[in-house]
Design a protein around this motif. Sequence first.
Motif: not given
Length: 491
Positions: A383-391, A424-425, A437-445, A471-477
């Motif tokens: 159960y991952y209730p935030d699967f769609d919204t949380d990276p 890698r959602k 596509d949004k999930f895949a682009k994040l993984t590529q980054q 790595h001095k990064v965040n993940i947003q949207d």
Amino acid sequence: MTGSYIEIERHRAAIQRVDISRPVKLALEWNILTLSKSFFDYGCGYGGDVQRTTRLGYQSTGWDPYYFPNETLIAADVVNIGYVLNVIEDTTERAEALSKAWNLTQKVLVVSAQVLVNAASHHQISYGDGIVTRLNTFQKYYEQEELKKYIDETLNVDAVPVALGVYFVFRDEEEKQHFKAIRYFSRTSTPRVRIPTKRFEDYQEILQPLMDFYTQRGRLPIKGELANQEQLLIEFSNFKRAFAVILQATDEAEWDAIAYRRSLDIQVYLALMQLEGNRSLYKLPLEMRQDIKAFFGDYEDACDVADRKLFSLGQAGVVKTACNKSKVGKRTRSALYVHTSALQELDPLLRIYEGCATRFIGRVDDATLIKFYIDEPRISYLYYPDFDTDPHPALKASINIDLKTLRVTHYDYSDRANPPVLHRKETFVVSTYPDYDKFAKLTQQEVELGLLKNKNEIGTRDGWLKCLAEHKVNIQDHQVVPGNGYNGCNG
């Protein structure tokens, strides 16, 4: 304490709900309870389900020995005995309550009780075959299979598991088989019109029911199966000619895919019915018999195909090979993870294997991922209730089913300070999934930046946040941005 008498206050077990109870919700979701059917709630407590379904337009009444003792016990199409059995400490009275509810049932009885998915607390007081709670109420916690056995033996029926602790008991055998079958039917959508020919446009309104039927069944109807058949036959003489007009305006390959998928659905259903040991052509609904005739020629051939798949699961390495070859889901050394929306895209072997769990426990509410263990007979629902919204969503809970012992275990991660998180959602879903596509682009980054390199260190929230900070990064949207790494698990 098991030999002592305790004054049990059953009425204190009633719950004042703010919504329709889970068993009644399931009856509504599965169209067991419809506006055309009457509903009776046996042991209705405060009467919440009766009130709420009445407001929705249903013909609802109820009775409770404490709160509504003067209401009349009346027969109804659908009767609910919700979480009543587990609060009756007297075993004879418990069986009588179940039998009375069944005697009032004209179509379907909804039975639910508390199910034990973890070990009971050692601090609880044993009483009879249950325990006494701090409210001085009685609770009998059933094992899932124990509850089914109790219902079956008390009523001489074959109760159908719908969810943990929830069963449907059908009066009509064909209705029961229809319900079982639709649970294994793939979701399909009607192919869109690509070339709107003049003839199709002229007759689209009367052709639509035929398109809907084929989308649902994967075949052409026989006489008597289509509501507007008389009008269609006047215009086109037969269903085949009518469907030819549809094919001129749509992609034939999409219709073929629907038919193929439906034939696989039937294989899964027949295999699981064989596992239950009560498969019979004459128990099947008429439309299912026609499906089998259309796809396989005859019942025996269909059963042969299904049985070969079912029995192959008993051979060493078959599940492992199917998992390793799967084009759907994320594979690891020990398991295959698949989003619940992609289950019907799996090889029928794995669908049958997963069906071995759901035929026992029913649907697992709110499950996000299904985990197929490669080297042991076990399946977990995560159960991952935030699967769609949380990276990188955190695991909240899991249900584990040991297919050898049929033991069900629940694990709660909601209070863990450092829960497991997903990466890698897009690998868990199919390419048509929303935001794929949004999930895949994040993984590529993340791959390009080396964020996913150390798999063993980023599997938990703390490990992942540490990686982002380094790595001095965040993940947003669902995008990697410069930062300090402390917002990396939120969208």
